[in-house]
Design a protein around this motif. Structure first.
Motif, PDB file in Angstrom:
ATOM      1  N   ARG A  51      18.914  32.933  63.754  1.00 33.68           N
ATOM      2  CA  ARG A  51      20.467  32.845  63.027  1.00 33.68           C
ATOM      3  C   ARG A  51      19.983  32.334  61.682  1.00 33.68           C
ATOM      4  NH1 ARG A  51      25.029  30.435  66.144  1.00 33.68           N
ATOM      5  NH2 ARG A  51      24.132  28.409  65.523  1.00 33.68           N
ATOM      6  N   GLY A  52      20.707  32.828  60.664  1.00 31.33           N
ATOM      7  CA  GLY A  52      20.765  32.283  59.225  1.00 31.33           C
ATOM      8  C   GLY A  52      19.650  33.081  58.581  1.00 31.33           C
ATOM      9  N   LEU A  53      19.172  34.241  58.724  1.00 32.58           N
ATOM     10  CA  LEU A  53      18.213  35.176  57.971  1.00 32.58           C
ATOM     11  C   LEU A  53      18.938  35.559  56.954  1.00 32.58           C
ATOM     12  CD1 LEU A  53      17.260  37.418  60.823  1.00 32.58           C
ATOM     13  CD2 LEU A  53      15.750  35.700  59.849  1.00 32.58           C
ATOM     14  N   ASN A  74      22.695  27.670  54.937  1.00 33.72           N
ATOM     15  CA  ASN A  74      22.813  29.107  54.542  1.00 33.72           C
ATOM     16  C   ASN A  74      23.245  29.553  53.541  1.00 33.72           C
ATOM     17  OD1 ASN A  74      21.853  30.559  57.272  1.00 33.72           O
ATOM     18  ND2 ASN A  74      23.453  28.768  57.963  1.00 33.72           N
ATOM     19  N   SER A  75      22.563  29.348  52.467  1.00 33.01           N
ATOM     20  CA  SER A  75      23.136  29.421  51.003  1.00 33.01           C
ATOM     21  C   SER A  75      21.769  29.843  50.069  1.00 33.01           C
ATOM     22  CB  SER A  75      23.747  28.313  50.429  1.00 33.01           C
ATOM     23  OG  SER A  75      23.988  28.518  49.025  1.00 33.01           O
ATOM     24  N   ASP A  76      21.958  30.803  49.290  1.00 31.00           N
ATOM     25  CA  ASP A  76      20.808  31.037  48.354  1.00 31.00           C
ATOM     26  C   ASP A  76      21.252  30.723  46.733  1.00 31.00           C
ATOM     27  OD1 ASP A  76      19.041  32.349  50.127  1.00 31.00           O
ATOM     28  OD2 ASP A  76      20.230  33.897  50.349  1.00 31.00           O
ATOM     29  N   TYR A  86      16.902  27.645  56.102  1.00 33.21           N
ATOM     30  CA  TYR A  86      16.456  27.251  57.384  1.00 33.21           C
ATOM     31  C   TYR A  86      16.949  28.373  58.248  1.00 33.21           C
ATOM     32  CZ  TYR A  86      16.383  22.370  56.804  1.00 33.21           C
ATOM     33  OH  TYR A  86      15.945  21.026  56.427  1.00 33.21           O
ATOM     34  N   ILE A  87      15.762  28.891  59.142  1.00 28.52           N
ATOM     35  CA  ILE A  87      16.062  29.862  60.378  1.00 28.52           C
ATOM     36  C   ILE A  87      16.101  29.082  61.381  1.00 28.52           C
ATOM     37  CG2 ILE A  87      15.151  31.788  61.356  1.00 28.52           C
ATOM     38  CD1 ILE A  87      15.914  32.144  58.132  1.00 28.52           C
ATOM     39  N   GLU A  88      17.254  29.492  62.224  1.00 27.44           N
ATOM     40  CA  GLU A  88      17.442  28.876  63.412  1.00 27.44           C
ATOM     41  C   GLU A  88      16.748  29.502  64.512  1.00 27.44           C
ATOM     42  OE1 GLU A  88      21.294  26.558  63.985  1.00 27.44           O
ATOM     43  OE2 GLU A  88      21.823  28.028  62.639  1.00 27.44           O
ATOM     44  N   VAL A  89      16.100  29.090  65.499  1.00 33.18           N
ATOM     45  CA  VAL A  89      15.414  29.943  66.583  1.00 33.18           C
ATOM     46  C   VAL A  89      15.936  29.406  67.928  1.00 33.18           C
ATOM     47  CG1 VAL A  89      13.185  30.823  67.612  1.00 33.18           C
ATOM     48  CG2 VAL A  89      13.381  30.170  65.252  1.00 33.18           C
ATOM     49  N   PHE A  90      16.736  30.171  68.715  1.00 35.25           N
ATOM     50  CA  PHE A  90      17.327  29.797  70.099  1.00 35.25           C
ATOM     51  C   PHE A  90      16.570  30.792  70.980  1.00 35.25           C
ATOM     52  CE2 PHE A  90      20.591  29.337  66.973  1.00 35.25           C
ATOM     53  CZ  PHE A  90      20.913  28.173  67.055  1.00 35.25           C
ATOM     54  N   HIS A  98      23.771  43.456  57.273  1.00 31.83           N
ATOM     55  CA  HIS A  98      22.767  42.583  57.908  1.00 31.83           C
ATOM     56  C   HIS A  98      23.613  41.244  58.071  1.00 31.83           C
ATOM     57  CE1 HIS A  98      19.449  39.954  58.982  1.00 31.83           C
ATOM     58  NE2 HIS A  98      18.673  40.759  58.614  1.00 31.83           N
ATOM     59  N   SER A  99      23.786  40.821  59.467  1.00 31.03           N
ATOM     60  CA  SER A  99      24.858  39.609  59.727  1.00 31.03           C
ATOM     61  C   SER A  99      24.018  38.217  59.636  1.00 31.03           C
ATOM     62  CB  SER A  99      25.296  39.910  61.249  1.00 31.03           C
ATOM     63  OG  SER A  99      24.053  39.581  62.148  1.00 31.03           O
ATOM     64  N   GLY A 100      22.532  38.222  59.247  1.00 32.93           N
ATOM     65  CA  GLY A 100      21.773  37.232  59.116  1.00 32.93           C
ATOM     66  C   GLY A 100      21.237  36.644  60.741  1.00 32.93           C
TER      67      GLY A 100
END
Length: 324
Positions: free
Chosen positions: A127-129, A315-317, A191-195, A162-164
């Motif tokens: 999540r957060g891509l 989650n911001s660029d 940050y990429i969250e990995v679940f 793309h939903s991220g």
């Protein structure tokens, strides 16, 4: 059959009566930070001998595939159980954990279940891509880990963008377990969250979501400005790119509490996540009008609302400020 069936028989030249009745020593650990990894638990229980190291640690997840804050840990021997119990109510990061011994009958049931545990799965969810993220970027993010052919499924939102989020299937449980250790590492500046996830949870679009949309928490004037900026940029991104994911919210939290938490920064929109039964999940997305505000808001990471410390994910660029 008996759970020991999976192990190869002992060579005949060393008869070992002990092998017949193997005692199981299993600890249950509760109250873990969501982001806790098997590696961190290994360090936390460093005085204890854990069977097969990281493989003897089973972090459990809830029905949604999210970390449950609990783990079961297989110990080598009774004395390791004693040492583990000394860790009861000690702090791991900002939270103290509870450590209990599991009785033998429960332990067998747990080990059987651990076999079908999503923690044993070969799929993770990201999540957060960044919206510009390609499959190649995801392969690079997991460099050194073997992803199966066509194993990357990017989730598209209702407008086919793309939903991220994405699902990644690895060639082994071990690779997937290793992938979870990359939780909160970075692609670009996000940050990429990995679940943990499972094969039956993979989907490529959000159309299947049971609840149509999380409830908006009323901040009417701010919502108007958010939609105005979307019209100006001629794209539905705009402020949608500057949000912070909050985790660990008390269930009775209100939109006002969240606004106060980030004050004096202006929040433009709050989306509270709900679980399957429509109850709050303790997670929310909070939108800001620009990258700078979102960055400033990150300084509140791990501050408290009531009794609970709140984890924040950016989650911001910077590039997405202004027009696309």
């Amino acid at each position: 059959g008996d759970w020991t069936d999976e192990y190869p028989p002992l060579p005949t030249y060393q008869p070992d009566p002990e092998a017949e009745k193997k005692e199981l020593y299993i600890m249950q650990v509760k109250g873990l930070p969501w982001s806790c990894s098997a590696q961190e638990l290994l360090q936390f229980f460093s005085e204890c001998r854990i069977r097969d190291g990281v493989k003897g640690i089973h972090l459990t997840v809830d029905r949604m595939g999210r970390p449950s804050g609990q783990a079961f840990i297989e110990m080598e021997h009774e004395e390791d159980v004693g040492k583990a119990l000394e860790k009861h109510r000690q702090y791991l990061g900002p939270r103290y954990v509870e450590v209990y011994e599991v009785t033998n009958t429960d332990a067998e049931a747990l080990l059987k279940k651990a076999g079908q545990d999503p923690a044993e799965s070969d799929v993770v969810r990201l999540r957060g891509l960044p919206f510009s993220c390609t499959d190649q970027d995801i392969v690079m993010f997991f460099s050194g880990l073997d992803i199966v052919e066509n194993g990357i499924t990017v989730v598209l939102d209702r407008k086919a963008r793309h939903s991220g989020e994405a699902f990644v299937q690895f060639s082994s449980h071990e690779a997937a377990a290793e992938a979870l250790q990359r939780h909160r590492e970075v692609i670009g500046n996000r940050y990429i969250e990995v679940f943990p996830s499972r094969r039956d949870q993979i989907h490529s679009s959000w159309k299947k979501k049971p609840s149509s949309a999380p409830p908006f928490v009323g901040l009417p004037s701010a919502n108007r400005t958010a939609s105005a900026s979307q019209n100006r940029t001629g794209s539905a991104h705009g402020s949608a790119l500057h949000y912070i994911h909050m985790r660990g919210l008390p269930f009775q939290v209100s939109g006002e509490d969240v606004v106060k938490f980030f004050a004096p920064l202006a929040v433009s929109k709050i989306l509270m996540e709900c679980g399957a039964e429509g109850r709050p999940s303790g997670e929310a997305d909070v939108y800001f009008s620009c990258h700078k505000d979102a960055l400033t808001a990150m300084s509140r990471d791990r501050m408290y609302i009531g009794e609970r410390y709140i984890e924040l994910f950016l989650n911001s660029d910077a590039e997405s400020d202004g027009s696309w």
